[in-house]
Design an enzyme around this catalytic site. Structure first.
Site, short mmCIF file in Angstrom:
data_model
loop_
_atom_site.label_atom_id
_atom_site.label_comp_id
_atom_site.label_asym_id
_atom_site.label_seq_id
_atom_site.Cartn_x
_atom_site.Cartn_y
_atom_site.Cartn_z
N LYS A 68 85.67 39.27 34.63
CA LYS A 68 84.48 38.18 34.20
C LYS A 68 83.54 38.44 33.00
O LYS A 68 83.01 39.66 33.30
CB LYS A 68 83.74 37.81 35.44
CG LYS A 68 82.48 37.23 35.00
CD LYS A 68 81.72 36.79 36.67
CE LYS A 68 80.40 36.15 36.40
NZ LYS A 68 79.41 35.77 37.66
N LYS A 117 68.32 30.12 37.34
CA LYS A 117 68.14 31.16 38.42
C LYS A 117 66.53 31.38 38.29
O LYS A 117 65.88 31.00 37.41
CB LYS A 117 68.67 32.60 37.85
CG LYS A 117 70.32 32.71 38.45
CD LYS A 117 70.64 33.85 37.63
CE LYS A 117 72.14 33.90 37.97
NZ LYS A 117 72.34 34.16 39.41
N ASP A 125 76.20 40.33 33.56
CA ASP A 125 77.24 39.54 34.06
C ASP A 125 78.77 39.76 33.60
O ASP A 125 79.55 38.97 34.17
CB ASP A 125 77.04 38.19 34.27
CG ASP A 125 77.45 37.46 35.41
OD1 ASP A 125 77.85 38.31 36.48
OD2 ASP A 125 77.27 36.34 35.44
N ASP A 172 75.51 27.63 39.08
CA ASP A 172 75.38 29.20 38.94
C ASP A 172 76.54 29.76 39.33
O ASP A 172 76.47 30.96 39.53
CB ASP A 172 73.91 29.36 39.69
CG ASP A 172 73.60 30.96 39.32
OD1 ASP A 172 74.11 31.50 38.42
OD2 ASP A 172 72.79 31.15 40.19
N GLU A 211 79.39 30.07 38.66
CA GLU A 211 80.21 29.86 37.45
C GLU A 211 81.35 30.95 37.20
O GLU A 211 82.46 30.56 36.57
CB GLU A 211 79.28 29.68 36.10
CG GLU A 211 78.73 31.19 35.49
CD GLU A 211 78.25 32.14 36.48
OE1 GLU A 211 77.74 31.46 37.28
OE2 GLU A 211 78.52 33.08 36.28
N ARG A 231 83.76 31.91 39.29
CA ARG A 231 84.89 31.46 39.79
C ARG A 231 85.41 30.42 38.78
O ARG A 231 86.65 30.23 38.87
CB ARG A 231 84.66 31.12 41.08
CG ARG A 231 83.89 29.87 41.25
CD ARG A 231 82.88 29.80 42.66
NE ARG A 231 82.09 30.80 42.97
CZ ARG A 231 81.45 30.82 44.08
NH1 ARG A 231 81.76 29.90 45.18
NH2 ARG A 231 80.46 31.69 44.51
N1 BES Z 1 76.37 36.77 38.57
C1 BES Z 1 75.98 35.88 39.68
C2 BES Z 1 76.19 36.85 40.74
C3 BES Z 1 75.34 37.76 41.07
C4 BES Z 1 73.99 37.81 41.39
C5 BES Z 1 75.59 39.17 40.52
C6 BES Z 1 72.98 38.92 41.57
C7 BES Z 1 74.58 40.33 40.75
C8 BES Z 1 73.42 39.99 41.27
C9 BES Z 1 76.81 34.62 39.97
O1 BES Z 1 77.40 33.80 39.13
C10 BES Z 1 76.02 33.65 40.76
O2 BES Z 1 74.93 33.28 40.32
N2 BES Z 1 76.16 33.46 42.16
C11 BES Z 1 75.87 32.68 43.03
C12 BES Z 1 76.54 31.74 43.81
C13 BES Z 1 75.68 30.83 44.62
C14 BES Z 1 75.44 29.81 43.67
C15 BES Z 1 77.16 29.92 45.61
C16 BES Z 1 75.00 33.58 43.98
O3 BES Z 1 75.44 34.56 44.17
O4 BES Z 1 73.82 33.17 44.39
ZN ZN Z 2 77.49 35.05 37.00
ZN ZN Z 3 75.96 32.63 38.45
#
Ligand code: BES
Ligand code: ZN
Ligand code: ZN
Length: 509
Positions: free
Chosen positions: A273, A285, A296, A355, A357, A359
């Site tokens: 990713k 966020k 990320d 968010d 994204e 996947r």
């Molecule tokens: N990049 C984030 C995941 C992340 C969060 C990595 C904190 C490291 C620290 C990812 O894109 C994301 O925002 N995931 C969401 C998914 C949710 C909206 C289903 C998450 O983990 O809150």
């Molecule tokens: Zn992300």
């Molecule tokens: Zn995200």
């Protein structure tokens, strides 16, 4: 970071003229110090005073020219490094981590005395640890010496006082030591590359910079690099990557590095990713900590950096590295909750949360890579979910797989690298959480089992190919505190991938 010159020498140890030379000291089975031939009488006295017992991680610095017994050494200082008891049982994983930790401690000491040149008297490394121990030691010293000072004023970062040269002196087992050192150095360079990429800010590390790094690797190693630009991605119908990129000023890239040996029968594929900044998009966020979302892209960085090390070692297996790269921003053109997109393989997806994204971009890359290269196995790496940090903290990477053998091979490479993984389940009950009323799937499955449903989303794009997903959200930065892991990005999983390929033998999954 500026590279450290590494050498292995058969020369005379006493002739080393640099800042500090390292001598390893062990304990017998009664935990009594085994006095080394270098500085025997001196150390006997230091030990008697209770100042140095050769416990693991204990360091003692002696000034050679002020010391009758050590005067014959031209090194300004001798650093005696305690290793604890000589290994009786052959636990390679523990031994390696011990030497990596010692290497990190040596690097910290070298930093504190502003040493520019360091020697390791490698004949003092215990016989059973010559190969694994030396590799781990080289990794530990080099990884522990890492600094990122590119954007600091020169007087603040003391560029002139960083370690520049590391020499291993070895008379016994020269070729084994050399092999270990070269492997350790090769992985450490790639880990430093991955850390450098992650340390770069989102405004200066865009998909174009990622592509440039890949092209530089291709040039350095002679492997193939292909970069698909936005127009090409549109013609290929990569709906996931394009949807995430919709709110951005910077065009997306899909980057492919392909190492093809002269003769091979199997192909390994890595997918990472490469999200250069994740604002969350319209599902924005919270502000606190958002700056960390420049990290990320750590999965992508790990893939491209490990491809560099792998290509250098010329294994007999084909290895393809793929990185979908974009940032995730919002604007009037950005993808909105409720939008329906179509992935490369034709599956439609309802975007519930912009968010989630990672996947979306990985789905296209996985489907494309699987179709185009028909690999024997696929491993993807992503800072995919915050939920994996809740599940495993910062000490294990989350591992998800549709194949037990692949899962075991990967976990083994992780353990050997001091980067442990912990497997979590998949299954149709979790997968069902992704059912959508209006599209084939939706991009979030609720809070429950959030890391698992994210993995289930990816699984839909690999067909029956043996596949493993590594969720590195907890380990790509703020990884377990260790002597050779700095604050900030850790470069986690680069060494695991390199080790995975080193261990590769023709495999029937
Ligand atoms: N990049 C984030 C995941 C992340 C969060 C990595 C904190 C490291 C620290 C990812 O894109 C994301 O925002 N995931 C969401 C998914 C949710 C909206 C289903 C998450 O983990 O809150
Ligand atoms: Zn992300
Ligand atoms: Zn995200």
């Amino acid at each position: 970071m500026t590279p450290i010159q590494v050498a292995v020498s058969k020369g005379e140890e006493t002739k080393f003229q640099g800042d500090v030379a390292v001598v390893f000291v062990y304990q017998d089975k009664n935990k009594k110090i085994i006095l080394p031939s270098t500085g025997k009488t001196y150390l006997k006295r230091v030990n008697k005073l209770g100042d140095f017992e050769a416990k693991s991680g204990q360091l003692h610095l002696a000034y050679s020219q002020e010391n009758r017994e050590l005067k014959k050494y031209n090194a300004a200082r001798i650093c005696f490094v305690g290793c604890g008891q000589v290994q009786t049982k052959n636990n390679e994983i523990e031994t390696a981590e011990n030497y990596r930790d010692l290497g990190g401690k040596i690097a910290q000491k070298a930093k504190s005395i502003k040493a520019k040149s360091l020697a390791v008297f490698a004949d003092t490394i215990e016989a059973s640890a010559k190969e694994t121990g030396t590799q781990a030691l080289a990794e530990g010293i080099l990884l522990g010496s890492y600094v990122f000072n590119k954007y600091k004023k020169p007087d603040l970062d003391n560029k002139e006082t960083l370690l520049k040269k590391l020499t291993f002196y070895a008379k016994d087992s020269f070729s084994i030591i050399k092999k270990g050192v070269l492997r350790g150095e090769n992985s450490a360079i790639s880990v430093a590359d991955a850390r450098d990429m992650a340390n770069e800010p989102g405004n200066l590390w865009t998909p174009a910079q990622f592509a440039q790094y890949a092209q530089d690797v291709a040039k350095e190693t002679g492997i193939e690099c292909t970069v698909f630009d936005k127009k090409k991605l549109q013609s290929m119908k990569m709906g996931g990557i394009l949807a995430v990129n919709a709110g951005s000023q910077d065009p997306p890239k899909l980057i492919v590095l392909d190492y093809v040996p002269e003769k091979y029968t199997q192909t390994i594929m890595f997918v990472g990713k490469g999200l250069t900044f994740d604002s969350g998009g319209v599902s924005l966020k919270p502000a606190a900590g958002m700056q960390d979302m420049k990290y990320d892209m750590c999965g992508g960085a790990a893939v491209l950096a490990s491809m560099r090390a792998i290509a250098k070692e010329k294994p007999a297996v084909r290895v393809v590295g793929i990185v979908p790269s974009t940032d995730n921003m919002m604007s009037g053109a950005a993808t909105k909750p409720g939008d329906i997109i179509t992935h490369y393989n034709g599956l439609t997806s309802e975007v519930i949360n912009t968010d989630a994204e990672g996947r979306l971009i990985l789905a296209d890359a996985l489907a494309y890579g699987n179709k185009h290269y028909q690999p024997d196995c696929i491993i993807d790496l992503a800072t995919l979910t915050g939920a994996v940090i809740i599940a495993l903290g910062h000490h294990h990477t989350g591992l998800f797989s549709n194949n037990d053998k692949l899962s075991e091979m990967l976990a083994k490479a992780g353990d050997e690298s001091g980067e442990p993984l912990w497997r979590l389940p998949l299954g149709k009950e979790y997968s069902k959480q992704l059912d959508s009323d209006v599209a084939d799937i939706k991009n979030v499955g609720g809070r429950e089992g959030g890391s698992i449903t994210a993995a289930c989303y990816l699984e839909k794009f690999v067909d029956d190919t043996p596949w493993a997903h590594m969720d590195i959200a907890g380990t790509a930065w703020d990884f377990t505190k260790k002597s050779y892991i700095p604050k900030g990005p850790s470069g986690n999983s680069v060494r695991t991938l390199v080790e995975f390929v080193r261990n590769w033998k023709k495999t029937k999954f």
